[in-house]
Design a protein around this motif. Structure first.
Motif, short mmCIF file in Angstrom:
data_model
loop_
_atom_site.label_atom_id
_atom_site.label_comp_id
_atom_site.label_asym_id
_atom_site.label_seq_id
_atom_site.Cartn_x
_atom_site.Cartn_y
_atom_site.Cartn_z
N ASP A 83 0.83 -1.22 0.00
CA ASP A 83 0.00 0.00 0.00
C ASP A 83 0.85 1.26 0.00
O ASP A 83 0.45 2.29 -0.53
N MET A 84 2.03 1.17 0.62
CA MET A 84 2.94 2.32 0.68
C MET A 84 3.30 2.84 -0.70
O MET A 84 3.58 4.03 -0.87
N PHE A 85 3.29 1.94 -1.70
CA PHE A 85 3.76 2.31 -3.03
C PHE A 85 2.65 2.41 -4.07
O PHE A 85 2.91 2.45 -5.27
N VAL B 73 2.71 8.96 1.23
CA VAL B 73 4.13 9.29 1.34
C VAL B 73 4.82 9.31 -0.03
O VAL B 73 6.05 9.18 -0.13
N ALA B 74 4.03 9.50 -1.10
CA ALA B 74 4.56 9.44 -2.47
C ALA B 74 5.75 10.38 -2.70
O ALA B 74 6.76 9.98 -3.30
N SER B 75 5.65 11.61 -2.21
CA SER B 75 6.73 12.57 -2.49
C SER B 75 8.01 12.17 -1.75
O SER B 75 9.12 12.37 -2.26
N ARG B 76 7.86 11.58 -0.57
CA ARG B 76 9.04 11.14 0.18
C ARG B 76 9.68 9.91 -0.45
O ARG B 76 10.89 9.71 -0.37
N ILE B 77 8.85 9.06 -1.07
CA ILE B 77 9.38 7.90 -1.79
C ILE B 77 10.21 8.38 -2.98
O ILE B 77 11.32 7.91 -3.23
N ASP B 78 9.65 9.37 -3.69
CA ASP B 78 10.36 9.97 -4.81
C ASP B 78 11.73 10.49 -4.37
O ASP B 78 12.73 10.29 -5.07
N GLU B 79 11.75 11.10 -3.21
CA GLU B 79 12.99 11.67 -2.66
C GLU B 79 14.06 10.59 -2.43
O GLU B 79 15.21 10.74 -2.85
N VAL B 80 13.69 9.46 -1.78
CA VAL B 80 14.71 8.42 -1.50
C VAL B 80 15.13 7.69 -2.78
O VAL B 80 16.28 7.25 -2.88
N ILE B 81 14.23 7.59 -3.75
CA ILE B 81 14.62 6.98 -5.04
C ILE B 81 15.66 7.89 -5.72
O ILE B 81 16.66 7.41 -6.25
N LYS B 82 15.44 9.22 -5.65
CA LYS B 82 16.42 10.17 -6.21
C LYS B 82 17.75 10.09 -5.47
O LYS B 82 18.80 10.37 -6.04
N MET B 83 17.70 9.71 -4.18
CA MET B 83 18.93 9.56 -3.38
C MET B 83 19.66 8.25 -3.73
O MET B 83 20.77 8.01 -3.25
N GLY B 84 19.01 7.38 -4.53
CA GLY B 84 19.69 6.16 -4.97
C GLY B 84 19.06 4.85 -4.49
O GLY B 84 19.54 3.77 -4.85
#
Lengths: 149, 149, 149
Positions: C83-85, C91-102
């Motif tokens: 469900d998180m994804f 928390v979509a924008s925060r997921i985007d952030e950690v994906i951008k972090m690698g």
């Protein structure tokens, strides 16, 4: 000189064989994780039945995905988690199913003593260990992956 | 020829010793898990006190089961889990007990900064690390088993 | 005799080189964990959003603490954790952030089938595997540390 050259070849061969032999164990160790059967230990320490369902789904999925012969599965239950394996367990038939699929279940006797219950209060076909948490440590040391559903 | 045979024996012996020597490290590595002290890191990241009780039971049981001298125990607390180690903790006396049994406790400073608290808000005899989660990774890389109660 | 002594030195040298060579792999193996990039797999299998926040904090902290180039991070989501994804994730924008972090995210297709959902119901930039739990086992076998927030 010819005689000597014979020894030279003998020594050289022995040396090569010796070095190959000595490389052997290290190479085998390096390859072992890929060649060996996968092993996984599941921790069940929660008292909520939806966690038990998830654990059973996990066990079934991993055996189906990798194949019964390619994975060693052990479930270690302790603390509130041992309720999952009591005689009156709501998931008894599903436990029976994963045991038939090849999973092993191990119950913590420390928890049983604290709850003042005996093996007669538990389902059939279970194993027992003194401390569930020690079993989890031992299995990880033996190369089991650890999953806490 | 007799002279040569002396060298043959010398070389053969050297070869055997060399091969044994070269086998040594691999054998030592293979036996290491059994010979070394067991090591385990416990993660405390939940804010519920019944999880804290379970973690403390786990730590006590594993030290009792394996013996204080045979197990290295570290508890890493982060996120809501650091409440367990605050000055007003309801399990303070039990924490004291497991520390006396040899367990080490490590608190996440990232969490402390986020909660705007300092070491003076915490119990005594604790250790501190920048990021609790990094400590959990480091310990696993060092061969610690991982338990999340 | 001088001739022989030449062979003696040659053999002795070959023996030493052979033994050194055979020691090599074992030494490399022993040092490998320290020299390699750290690797960690996070399990997300809970449906509560506060657990998702904690997982995201964990991922961000470990990347900040060790540096993007020194750590390989994978998040494996299965069961209620997927469900998180989903597209509508809080928390979509925060997921985007950690994906951008690698960080990499991997979703369990077994869970998607059980929930009768498809990739179009999920956020972008995710990976997919047949069984999330098998992925967690595989990663641990590959030397990843395991964290269940």
């Amino acid at each position: 000189m010819k005689q000597l050259s014979h020894y030279t070849r003998t020594f050289a061969l022995a040396l090569v064989l010796g070095v190959l032999g000595s490389l052997g164990p290290a190479s085998v160790m390096a390859q072992a994780p890929a060649a060996q059967k996968s092993k996984v230990v599941f921790q069940v320490s929660d008292g909520e039945s939806r966690k038990w369902e998830l654990a059973l789904n996990n066990v079934r999925n991993v055996i189906k995905d990798l194949g019964k012969d390619n994975i060693e599965v052990e479930i270690v239950a302790y603390g509130p988690g041992i309720d999952m394996f009591k005689f009156e367990s709501p998931v008894a038939s599903r436990i029976d199913e994963v045991i038939k699929m090849g999973a092993h279940v191990v119950i913590c006797e420390n928890t049983m003593r604290a709850q003042k219950i005996t093996k007669s209060d538990m389902l059939d076909n279970l194993g027992y260990v003194e401390a569930g948490v020690t079993q989890l440590i031992r299995r990880q040391q033996q190369g089991y992956a650890y999953i806490r559903p």
